[in-house]
Write a protein that holds these residues in place. Structure first.
Motif, PDB file in Angstrom:
ATOM      1  N   CYS A 113       0.803  -1.223   0.000  1.00 16.09           N
ATOM      2  CA  CYS A 113       0.000   0.000   0.000  1.00 16.09           C
ATOM      3  C   CYS A 113       0.834   1.270   0.000  1.00 16.09           C
ATOM      4  O   CYS A 113       0.282   2.360  -0.168  1.00 16.09           O
ATOM      5  CB  CYS A 113      -0.928   0.029   1.211  1.00 16.09           C
ATOM      6  SG  CYS A 113      -0.057   0.298   2.776  1.00 16.09           S
ATOM      7  N   GLY A 114       2.139   1.159   0.209  1.00 13.65           N
ATOM      8  CA  GLY A 114       2.927   2.361   0.394  1.00 13.65           C
ATOM      9  C   GLY A 114       3.709   2.776  -0.837  1.00 13.65           C
ATOM     10  O   GLY A 114       4.820   3.296  -0.723  1.00 13.65           O
ATOM     11  N   GLY A 128      -0.343  11.741 -10.330  1.00 11.86           N
ATOM     12  CA  GLY A 128       0.170  10.636  -9.532  1.00 11.86           C
ATOM     13  C   GLY A 128       0.139  10.898  -8.048  1.00 11.86           C
ATOM     14  O   GLY A 128      -0.480  11.849  -7.559  1.00 11.86           O
ATOM     15  N   GLN A 129       0.845  10.032  -7.343  1.00  8.41           N
ATOM     16  CA  GLN A 129       0.913  10.094  -5.888  1.00  8.41           C
ATOM     17  C   GLN A 129       2.344   9.818  -5.463  1.00  8.41           C
ATOM     18  O   GLN A 129       2.985   8.888  -5.951  1.00  8.41           O
ATOM     19  CB  GLN A 129      -0.008   9.049  -5.272  1.00  8.41           C
ATOM     20  CG  GLN A 129       0.126   8.865  -3.771  1.00  8.41           C
ATOM     21  CD  GLN A 129      -0.821   7.828  -3.217  1.00  8.41           C
ATOM     22  OE1 GLN A 129      -1.978   8.125  -2.948  1.00  8.41           O
ATOM     23  NE2 GLN A 129      -0.347   6.610  -3.060  1.00  8.41           N
ATOM     24  N   LYS A 130       2.854  10.624  -4.568  1.00  8.89           N
ATOM     25  CA  LYS A 130       4.187  10.434  -4.015  1.00  8.89           C
ATOM     26  C   LYS A 130       4.062  10.101  -2.537  1.00  8.89           C
ATOM     27  O   LYS A 130       3.461  10.859  -1.769  1.00  8.89           O
ATOM     28  CB  LYS A 130       5.034  11.696  -4.205  1.00  8.89           C
ATOM     29  CG  LYS A 130       6.449  11.576  -3.658  1.00  8.89           C
ATOM     30  CD  LYS A 130       7.244  12.859  -3.906  1.00  8.89           C
ATOM     31  CE  LYS A 130       8.658  12.734  -3.373  1.00  8.89           C
ATOM     32  NZ  LYS A 130       9.441  13.970  -3.612  1.00  8.89           N
ATOM     33  N   VAL A 131       4.590   8.963  -2.127  1.00  8.49           N
ATOM     34  CA  VAL A 131       4.517   8.523  -0.739  1.00  8.49           C
ATOM     35  C   VAL A 131       5.864   8.766  -0.078  1.00  8.49           C
ATOM     36  O   VAL A 131       6.903   8.323  -0.575  1.00  8.49           O
ATOM     37  CB  VAL A 131       4.149   7.033  -0.656  1.00  8.49           C
ATOM     38  CG1 VAL A 131       4.147   6.555   0.800  1.00  8.49           C
ATOM     39  CG2 VAL A 131       2.779   6.788  -1.285  1.00  8.49           C
ATOM     40  N   THR A 132       5.853   9.480   1.040  1.00  4.53           N
ATOM     41  CA  THR A 132       7.088   9.761   1.770  1.00  4.53           C
ATOM     42  C   THR A 132       6.880   9.495   3.261  1.00  4.53           C
ATOM     43  O   THR A 132       5.780   9.680   3.785  1.00  4.53           O
ATOM     44  CB  THR A 132       7.542  11.222   1.584  1.00  4.53           C
ATOM     45  OG1 THR A 132       6.460  12.097   1.935  1.00  4.53           O
ATOM     46  CG2 THR A 132       7.947  11.492   0.147  1.00  4.53           C
ATOM     47  N   PRO A 133       7.917   9.043   3.949  1.00  4.08           N
ATOM     48  CA  PRO A 133       7.787   8.801   5.394  1.00  4.08           C
ATOM     49  C   PRO A 133       7.794  10.104   6.177  1.00  4.08           C
ATOM     50  O   PRO A 133       8.263  11.141   5.699  1.00  4.08           O
ATOM     51  CB  PRO A 133       9.031   7.968   5.710  1.00  4.08           C
ATOM     52  CG  PRO A 133      10.034   8.384   4.686  1.00  4.08           C
ATOM     53  CD  PRO A 133       9.244   8.667   3.435  1.00  4.08           C
ATOM     54  N   LEU A 134       7.276  10.054   7.387  1.00  7.60           N
ATOM     55  CA  LEU A 134       7.371  11.188   8.295  1.00  7.60           C
ATOM     56  C   LEU A 134       8.832  11.388   8.700  1.00  7.60           C
ATOM     57  O   LEU A 134       9.618  10.436   8.729  1.00  7.60           O
ATOM     58  CB  LEU A 134       6.518  10.951   9.538  1.00  7.60           C
ATOM     59  CG  LEU A 134       5.022  10.675   9.308  1.00  7.60           C
ATOM     60  CD1 LEU A 134       4.305  10.547  10.642  1.00  7.60           C
ATOM     61  CD2 LEU A 134       4.380  11.745   8.457  1.00  7.60           C
ATOM     62  N   ASP A 135       9.196  12.623   9.005  1.00  8.50           N
ATOM     63  CA  ASP A 135      10.577  12.900   9.392  1.00  8.50           C
ATOM     64  C   ASP A 135      10.909  12.362  10.781  1.00  8.50           C
ATOM     65  O   ASP A 135      11.963  11.766  11.003  1.00  8.50           O
ATOM     66  CB  ASP A 135      10.843  14.404   9.372  1.00  8.50           C
ATOM     67  CG  ASP A 135      10.873  14.968   7.953  1.00  8.50           C
ATOM     68  OD1 ASP A 135      11.078  14.191   7.012  1.00  8.50           O
ATOM     69  OD2 ASP A 135      10.676  16.190   7.805  1.00  8.50           O
ATOM     70  N   PHE A 397       2.736   6.000   9.348  1.00  7.10           N
ATOM     71  CA  PHE A 397       4.019   6.689   9.419  1.00  7.10           C
ATOM     72  C   PHE A 397       4.449   7.214   8.052  1.00  7.10           C
ATOM     73  O   PHE A 397       5.604   7.566   7.849  1.00  7.10           O
ATOM     74  CB  PHE A 397       5.079   5.740   9.989  1.00  7.10           C
ATOM     75  CG  PHE A 397       4.747   5.270  11.376  1.00  7.10           C
ATOM     76  CD1 PHE A 397       4.939   6.093  12.466  1.00  7.10           C
ATOM     77  CD2 PHE A 397       4.193   4.008  11.592  1.00  7.10           C
ATOM     78  CE1 PHE A 397       4.612   5.675  13.752  1.00  7.10           C
ATOM     79  CE2 PHE A 397       3.877   3.579  12.873  1.00  7.10           C
ATOM     80  CZ  PHE A 397       4.085   4.415  13.954  1.00  7.10           C
ATOM     81  N   GLN A 398       3.505   7.255   7.138  1.00  8.25           N
ATOM     82  CA  GLN A 398       3.739   7.801   5.809  1.00  8.25           C
ATOM     83  C   GLN A 398       2.703   8.875   5.520  1.00  8.25           C
ATOM     84  O   GLN A 398       1.653   8.937   6.152  1.00  8.25           O
ATOM     85  CB  GLN A 398       3.615   6.708   4.740  1.00  8.25           C
ATOM     86  CG  GLN A 398       4.631   5.595   4.839  1.00  8.25           C
ATOM     87  CD  GLN A 398       4.342   4.486   3.847  1.00  8.25           C
ATOM     88  OE1 GLN A 398       3.183   4.151   3.582  1.00  8.25           O
ATOM     89  NE2 GLN A 398       5.386   3.909   3.277  1.00  8.25           N
ATOM     90  N   LYS A 399       3.017   9.706   4.553  1.00  8.61           N
ATOM     91  CA  LYS A 399       2.033  10.663   4.052  1.00  8.61           C
ATOM     92  C   LYS A 399       2.087  10.640   2.541  1.00  8.61           C
ATOM     93  O   LYS A 399       3.051  10.165   1.946  1.00  8.61           O
ATOM     94  CB  LYS A 399       2.329  12.067   4.588  1.00  8.61           C
ATOM     95  CG  LYS A 399       3.750  12.544   4.345  1.00  8.61           C
ATOM     96  CD  LYS A 399       4.019  13.844   5.057  1.00  8.61           C
ATOM     97  CE  LYS A 399       5.487  14.214   4.981  1.00  8.61           C
ATOM     98  NZ  LYS A 399       6.017  14.287   3.627  1.00  8.61           N
ATOM     99  N   ARG A 400       1.036  11.155   1.932  1.00 10.27           N
ATOM    100  CA  ARG A 400       0.908  11.112   0.482  1.00 10.27           C
ATOM    101  C   ARG A 400       0.789  12.515  -0.081  1.00 10.27           C
ATOM    102  O   ARG A 400       0.041  13.328   0.448  1.00 10.27           O
ATOM    103  CB  ARG A 400      -0.310  10.274   0.091  1.00 10.27           C
ATOM    104  CG  ARG A 400      -0.118   8.802   0.384  1.00 10.27           C
ATOM    105  CD  ARG A 400      -1.415   8.073   0.686  1.00 10.27           C
ATOM    106  NE  ARG A 400      -1.134   6.719   1.140  1.00 10.27           N
ATOM    107  CZ  ARG A 400      -0.772   6.393   2.372  1.00 10.27           C
ATOM    108  NH1 ARG A 400      -0.672   7.329   3.301  1.00 10.27           N
ATOM    109  NH2 ARG A 400      -0.519   5.145   2.697  1.00 10.27           N
ATOM    110  N   SER A 401       1.557  12.789  -1.117  1.00 13.96           N
ATOM    111  CA  SER A 401       1.469  14.058  -1.834  1.00 13.96           C
ATOM    112  C   SER A 401       0.958  13.777  -3.240  1.00 13.96           C
ATOM    113  O   SER A 401       1.416  12.835  -3.888  1.00 13.96           O
ATOM    114  CB  SER A 401       2.846  14.733  -1.928  1.00 13.96           C
ATOM    115  OG  SER A 401       3.389  14.969  -0.649  1.00 13.96           O
ATOM    116  N   SER A 402       0.026  14.591  -3.699  1.00 14.21           N
ATOM    117  CA  SER A 402      -0.445  14.451  -5.075  1.00 14.21           C
ATOM    118  C   SER A 402       0.585  15.055  -6.028  1.00 14.21           C
ATOM    119  O   SER A 402       1.203  16.080  -5.725  1.00 14.21           O
ATOM    120  CB  SER A 402      -1.787  15.167  -5.260  1.00 14.21           C
ATOM    121  OG  SER A 402      -2.761  14.605  -4.415  1.00 14.21           O
ATOM    122  N   LEU A 403       0.757  14.432  -7.170  1.00 14.84           N
ATOM    123  CA  LEU A 403       1.628  14.943  -8.227  1.00 14.84           C
ATOM    124  C   LEU A 403       0.779  15.390  -9.408  1.00 14.84           C
ATOM    125  O   LEU A 403      -0.077  14.631  -9.871  1.00 14.84           O
ATOM    126  CB  LEU A 403       2.611  13.863  -8.697  1.00 14.84           C
ATOM    127  CG  LEU A 403       3.675  13.388  -7.714  1.00 14.84           C
ATOM    128  CD1 LEU A 403       4.505  12.273  -8.333  1.00 14.84           C
ATOM    129  CD2 LEU A 403       4.569  14.549  -7.293  1.00 14.84           C
TER     130      LEU A 403
END
Length: 440
Positions: A113-114, A128-135, A397-403
């Motif tokens: 899912c990540g 699209g979607q960019k998945v990045t972890p929390l800092d 522990f992840q977040k999603r940014s739209s591209l």
């Protein structure tokens, strides 16, 4: 040891008044005492204003741990390694085996899912979607009445698998007593920094940061009423996992599992505290009687028998249903934290079950295995929130940014649509920003 029968409620779905009795079983007030809310607000405000000095004062006052600096309350990697080396070989093996299973499960969860993804549509626009972890995240591990190394594994490992840059663990050490198994779990799970601070002051320090304790992006992990109230109050400043209520187990039984097993499974949640809830749903009256007998016979030998009795008599129930289908329907209404399907054919009933934090299939799948080492996370939604919430996982522990990358052709196609809607909303700058990019 008292052999007094346990006065757990017996309900029958066909009886008059069942619905009212059932609602009384489910009732639990999640409202925090106003005195706790007031005190927590004062602590958070003080930590926010005075930082380390307030953390030191409250740690001395509530935990009896006196230190000159908060830095003195931080445990370094060498101390965690020493704790790991100090526990027994059996404990080291159990920790490592449990951690390996928890890590393997959450790695599969991350891969499923990540993932980031993107595509281009017909006019060349990229979406699209960019998945990045929390800092940075903070994990709260309870201390005091009991020690919970399993909570360390269940919170730190998915954060680590998600790729979180820094995992900051806080754990109270009342009277300075450090639990070696908890610290060894922090070593195994990969916590980056560990502070021996607890309570509302630890939550406030994580949320706002002090000179020594870094500010985090999200706080996860269970705690007492003060910790829950503090998490609720700082939400918005940071993310939180959930506000957890008392632990719950619901057993759906068809009468084929040994009654002693089911009785002990009901005990496994009842022993947490007096407000924990244990419920059995079964269409076999004779089997319910066997479970009652097993409860009465097994309870006197339990070290926490007084807590178990109070829980079963205060919030427990043995409910006779018309059939297993009705039991599944009632289970969906309850939306329990832990749901055991103690049946000869659990896969027959699993498709009917929509709401539960975790579903344990078959007689051999005790809830306690899920608490420690099965692999899936044991941080689960309580108090019916499984209707809309999920277990703690990598996704927390992840977040999603739209591209979005719009091509020239895409701007000509999308611009008139956006402008029309923007004018309709009375937002002329929005509309003109889109129209400026149209081919003339």
């Amino acid at each position: 040891m008292s052999a007094t029968p346990v006065a757990i409620r017996h309900l029958h779905t066909a009886a008059d008044g069942f619905e009212a009795d059932f609602q009384r079983v489910l009732h639990w007030s999640a409202e925090t005492d106003s005195a706790i809310e007031t005190r927590v607000a004062e602590i958070i405000a003080d930590v926010r204003a005075r930082g380390d000095a307030a953390v030191l004062a409250y740690t001395a006052r509530f935990d009896g741990v006196h230190a000159e600096t908060v830095a003195a309350l931080e445990l370094g990697p060498a101390e965690l390694q020493a704790a790991f080396d100090a526990i027994t070989p059996a404990q080291r093996g159990a920790l490592q085996a449990a951690a390996a299973r928890v890590r393997a499960y959450h790695e599969r969860q991350r891969d499923a899912c990540g993932l980031s993804w993107q595509y281009r549509d017909a006019d060349g626009t990229l979406l699209g979607q960019k998945v990045t972890p929390l800092d940075r995240v903070g994990i709260y591990v309870p201390g005091g009445k009991a020690a919970y190394p399993s909570s360390v594994l269940m919170n730190a490992i998915p954060a680590q698998v998600a790729g979180v840059g820094e995992i900051v663990m806080v754990v109270p050490t009342p009277r300075g007593e450090r639990n070696a198994l908890v610290l060894a779990a922090a070593h195994v799970a990969g916590a980056h920094r560990v502070f021996t601070v607890g309570g509302a002051q630890a939550v406030a320090a994580l949320a706002y940061g002090t000179a020594t304790i870094p500010r985090v992006d999200k706080i996860t992990g269970p705690g007492n009423a003060y910790v829950a109230a503090a998490k609720r109050r700082v939400f918005g400043q940071v993310g939180i996992d959930m506000i957890a209520g008392p632990s719950e187990i619901l057993v759906l039984a068809d009468g084929t599992t040994p009654a002693d097993w089911v009785a002990m499974d009901l005990f496994s949640q009842a022993e947490h505290d007096e407000l924990a809830q244990s419920i059995l749903l079964c269409p076999d009256a004779a089997y319910i009687a066997q479970v009652q007998s097993a409860i009465d016979r097994l309870l006197p030998a339990m070290p926490r028998r007084d807590v178990i009795r109070a829980s079963l008599e205060g919030r427990g129930a043995l409910i006779l249903t018309k059939n297993m289908e009705e039991a599944c329907a009632i289970s969906n209404r309850i939306a329990p934290e832990h749901l055991e399907v103690s049946s000869r054919d659990p896969h027959r009933w699993e498709p009917l079950l929509r709401h539960a934090g975790a579903i344990f299939l078959g007689a051999y799948t005790s809830e306690s295995l899920g608490d420690y080492c099965a692999g899936p996370n044991h941080v689960l939604p309580t108090s019916g929130t499984a209707r809309f919430s999920s277990p703690l996982g990598v996704y927390d522990f992840q977040k999603r940014s739209s591209l979005i990358e719009v091509s020239e052709a895409g701007a000509n196609f999308l611009g008139p649509i956006a402008a029309e809607l923007a004018y309709g909303e009375g937002l002329q700058a929005h509309a003109q920003a889109a129209e400026m990019r149209l081919k003339r």
